[in-house]
Design an enzyme around this catalytic site. Sequence first.
Site, mmCIF file in Angstrom:
data_model
loop_
_atom_site.group_PDB
_atom_site.id
_atom_site.type_symbol
_atom_site.label_atom_id
_atom_site.label_comp_id
_atom_site.label_asym_id
_atom_site.label_seq_id
_atom_site.Cartn_x
_atom_site.Cartn_y
_atom_site.Cartn_z
ATOM 1 N N PHE A 241 0.804 -1.226 0.000
ATOM 2 C CA PHE A 241 0.000 0.000 0.000
ATOM 3 C C PHE A 241 0.832 1.270 0.000
ATOM 4 O O PHE A 241 0.346 2.341 -0.313
ATOM 5 C CB PHE A 241 -0.948 0.003 1.218
ATOM 6 C CG PHE A 241 -0.301 0.483 2.488
ATOM 7 C CD1 PHE A 241 -0.293 1.842 2.816
ATOM 8 C CD2 PHE A 241 0.340 -0.398 3.352
ATOM 9 C CE1 PHE A 241 0.317 2.302 3.974
ATOM 10 C CE2 PHE A 241 0.962 0.049 4.504
ATOM 11 C CZ PHE A 241 0.943 1.406 4.811
ATOM 12 N N LYS B 170 -1.538 -6.852 -9.429
ATOM 13 C CA LYS B 170 -2.554 -6.777 -8.378
ATOM 14 C C LYS B 170 -2.106 -5.676 -7.418
ATOM 15 O O LYS B 170 -1.144 -5.818 -6.671
ATOM 16 C CB LYS B 170 -2.709 -8.088 -7.603
ATOM 17 C CG LYS B 170 -3.966 -7.997 -6.718
ATOM 18 C CD LYS B 170 -3.933 -8.901 -5.504
ATOM 19 C CE LYS B 170 -3.138 -8.386 -4.343
ATOM 20 N NZ LYS B 170 -3.658 -7.149 -3.691
ATOM 21 N N GLU C 83 -5.110 -3.580 -2.090
ATOM 22 C CA GLU C 83 -6.561 -3.309 -1.982
ATOM 23 C C GLU C 83 -6.854 -1.994 -1.251
ATOM 24 O O GLU C 83 -7.966 -1.490 -1.310
ATOM 25 C CB GLU C 83 -7.272 -4.485 -1.296
ATOM 26 C CG GLU C 83 -6.842 -4.804 0.142
ATOM 27 C CD GLU C 83 -5.643 -5.747 0.239
ATOM 28 O OE1 GLU C 83 -4.710 -5.639 -0.591
ATOM 29 O OE2 GLU C 83 -5.628 -6.593 1.166
ATOM 30 N N SER D 65 5.082 -6.995 3.476
ATOM 31 C CA SER D 65 5.631 -7.302 4.805
ATOM 32 C C SER D 65 6.409 -8.622 4.772
ATOM 33 O O SER D 65 6.162 -9.483 3.917
ATOM 34 C CB SER D 65 4.487 -7.382 5.810
ATOM 35 O OG SER D 65 3.565 -8.362 5.377
ATOM 36 N N CYS E 243 9.645 1.571 3.566
ATOM 37 C CA CYS E 243 10.548 0.459 3.920
ATOM 38 C C CYS E 243 11.969 0.958 4.117
ATOM 39 O O CYS E 243 12.813 0.232 4.631
ATOM 40 C CB CYS E 243 10.504 -0.636 2.879
ATOM 41 S SG CYS E 243 11.291 -0.154 1.355
ATOM 42 N N GLU F 202 9.012 -3.884 13.210
ATOM 43 C CA GLU F 202 8.702 -2.826 12.237
ATOM 44 C C GLU F 202 7.403 -2.152 12.687
ATOM 45 O O GLU F 202 6.335 -2.778 12.677
ATOM 46 C CB GLU F 202 8.528 -3.417 10.834
ATOM 47 C CG GLU F 202 8.249 -2.342 9.798
ATOM 48 C CD GLU F 202 8.121 -2.865 8.377
ATOM 49 O OE1 GLU F 202 7.483 -3.903 8.167
ATOM 50 O OE2 GLU F 202 8.666 -2.203 7.470
HETATM 51 P P1 NAD Z 1 1.295 -6.671 3.074
HETATM 52 O O1 NAD Z 1 2.308 -7.751 3.160
HETATM 53 O O2 NAD Z 1 0.221 -6.629 4.072
HETATM 54 O O3 NAD Z 1 0.551 -6.713 1.638
HETATM 55 C C1 NAD Z 1 1.275 -6.621 0.430
HETATM 56 C C2 NAD Z 1 0.451 -7.245 -0.689
HETATM 57 O O4 NAD Z 1 0.296 -8.638 -0.456
HETATM 58 C C3 NAD Z 1 -0.953 -6.689 -0.857
HETATM 59 O O5 NAD Z 1 -1.217 -6.574 -2.231
HETATM 60 C C4 NAD Z 1 -1.840 -7.750 -0.206
HETATM 61 O O6 NAD Z 1 -3.111 -7.806 -0.795
HETATM 62 C C5 NAD Z 1 -1.071 -9.026 -0.486
HETATM 63 N N1 NAD Z 1 -1.203 -10.071 0.537
HETATM 64 C C6 NAD Z 1 -1.454 -9.920 1.854
HETATM 65 N N2 NAD Z 1 -1.400 -11.117 2.482
HETATM 66 C C7 NAD Z 1 -1.101 -12.044 1.533
HETATM 67 C C8 NAD Z 1 -0.883 -13.447 1.544
HETATM 68 N N3 NAD Z 1 -0.959 -14.153 2.676
HETATM 69 N N4 NAD Z 1 -0.581 -14.070 0.383
HETATM 70 C C9 NAD Z 1 -0.481 -13.372 -0.763
HETATM 71 N N5 NAD Z 1 -0.653 -12.029 -0.841
HETATM 72 C C10 NAD Z 1 -0.951 -11.368 0.291
HETATM 73 O O7 NAD Z 1 2.120 -5.291 3.057
HETATM 74 P P2 NAD Z 1 1.566 -3.797 3.114
HETATM 75 O O8 NAD Z 1 1.064 -3.516 4.479
HETATM 76 O O9 NAD Z 1 0.703 -3.521 1.956
HETATM 77 O O10 NAD Z 1 2.926 -2.966 2.866
HETATM 78 C C11 NAD Z 1 3.778 -2.559 3.905
HETATM 79 C C12 NAD Z 1 4.958 -3.489 4.032
HETATM 80 O O11 NAD Z 1 5.686 -3.510 2.797
HETATM 81 C C13 NAD Z 1 5.948 -3.048 5.083
HETATM 82 O O12 NAD Z 1 6.383 -4.178 5.785
HETATM 83 C C14 NAD Z 1 7.093 -2.450 4.262
HETATM 84 O O13 NAD Z 1 8.348 -2.454 4.891
HETATM 85 C C15 NAD Z 1 7.080 -3.331 3.057
HETATM 86 N N6 NAD Z 1 7.740 -2.728 1.915
HETATM 87 C C16 NAD Z 1 8.936 -3.244 1.527
HETATM 88 C C17 NAD Z 1 9.618 -2.679 0.469
HETATM 89 C C18 NAD Z 1 10.940 -3.231 0.033
HETATM 90 O O14 NAD Z 1 11.422 -2.842 -1.008
HETATM 91 N N7 NAD Z 1 11.554 -4.131 0.773
HETATM 92 C C19 NAD Z 1 9.070 -1.581 -0.203
HETATM 93 C C20 NAD Z 1 7.831 -1.093 0.221
HETATM 94 C C21 NAD Z 1 7.170 -1.676 1.285
#
Ligand code: NAD
Length: 488
Positions: free
Chosen positions: A151, A175, A178, A228, A283, A388
């Site tokens: 997000f 995708k 959401e 995450s 991140c 985090e």
């Molecule tokens: P999230 O893991 O909750 O969701 C990310 C995506 O995965 C969304 O599209 C979600 O719909 C999908 N998703 C959620 N659970 C899933 C599952 N069990 N199986 C498959 N898909 C699933 O992350 P978020 O809250 O949207 O984003 C924030 C996180 O992203 C933070 O931890 C941040 O550090 C990380 N992030 C990392 C980087 C990097 O380059 N390392 C960059 C940006 C953000």
Amino acid sequence: MEFGRIRNYINGEWAASTSDEVLINHNPATGAPISEVPMSTAKEVDAAVRAAHAAFEEWRRVPAVTRARYLMRFRELLEAHYEELSVIQTKEHGKTIDESRGETRRGIENVEVACGIPTLMMGESLEDVAGGIDCRVMREPLGVFACIAPFNFPFMIPLWFMPYALATGNTFVVKASEYVPNTQTRVFEIIDELDLPPGVVNLVHGGRQTAEALIDHSDVRGITFVGSSPVAKQIYRRCGAMGKRVIAQGGAKNCLVVMPDAELDPTIAANLTSFFGSTGQRCLAGANALVVGQDGRFNRRYLETLADAAAEIKLGDGLDETTQMGPLQAHFRKERVMTYIDKGIAEGADLLLDGRQHALSTATAGSCFLGPSIFDNVRLDMSIAQDEIFGPVATVIRAGSLESAIDMVNSLPYGNMASIFTSSGKAARTFAHGVQAGNVGVNIGVAAPMAFFPFSGMKNSFYGVLHGQGKDVVRFFTESKVLIERWF
Ligand code: NAD
């Protein structure tokens, strides 16, 4: 962009999802409803993947220069809609308009790099590997890839992958998160103007189940994921079990090591942006300041100046040009951050600046605003130093020496970014070589690699081999075919 039910983009057409499961999102600054997102079904995912699969054989035969020209046009259109795209990000994410402009720039840069695909995708050759025998390596596309995006960068992150996938001759399904579906929807309205062959690039909205349907689809050759760490690890395993390629970039807990010889003013300015930029939802956000040495005067000045400057940060709607920090993206995210403020107090750290007391933080029930918080006298074993938090909370930890600071950084489970602030080249070198982090900064608060470099990550921050952006991702999207030839 008007509020309403978001549609998918499949096979070159906008298609309403039949799912009756929907999520309604709100502009976190105003509380106004902003999107109604369908949790697309496995059947809809199948339609998108089938379209991409059907488009692949012809698309891979389109010359690389022609594929690049589609991207050049894409770049022109993104540039023409630069401000509008930035405003959409601010409205659905909450970050300030300048932060959104920065994100738009970084996303477009990836399209620019992918325009160089005829050079980036070149193979290698050697004549006479044996008498009269030549050998060459060709880099070939593989088929359908997908991106599952987080997000916090609704515009940029799909562009770490999608332009390169298309440029290399693969086809693609995005995708979006959401929670922030509007930005990619607008990007796909722009894509629609490119007259790409139908199916080359598709968009399906939804959450976890939609993502899992994509991962599990037998015609998807690989997944690019950013989000995450627990989800990154799960996706890495799931793809591994099916023999799929995967880039899985995870979460972070980044340390900023402040040496006693650091230039104080620019260090504090860089630390402030690192801790509180994007409301800490980045991140590459700084989380733990590791202040090195026993120089009491320096440490006091660092803390007092940091806390004074943080207290002055102006919160507000990110569309107001004078706002310096926007709200958290959703109210549940603010609640989660506040539980960490409670935990920090319970664990015995000193709350030097309490973001909950900020005028805008308590103004309205359900508000997503939370001011910057700073904890002093934090121990590394406290949850506020380990987890985090993903919000505007900074922790300050004392380190006896550079070596102990490096040990602290390396003891954390994450390895996304680490930065040192110093005027010593020797200290900077020791740090850069000793620290286990994918992206390392020297006197840089947010060490974000530009599009022509890989966006790295180590330990729990990254599962995979090749990274997003640049040459790494071109390799990820291509297979090496080795041709050994002899002519009689
Ligand atoms: P999230 O893991 O909750 O969701 C990310 C995506 O995965 C969304 O599209 C979600 O719909 C999908 N998703 C959620 N659970 C899933 C599952 N069990 N199986 C498959 N898909 C699933 O992350 P978020 O809250 O949207 O984003 C924030 C996180 O992203 C933070 O931890 C941040 O550090 C990380 N992030 C990392 C980087 C990097 O380059 N390392 C960059 C940006 C953000």
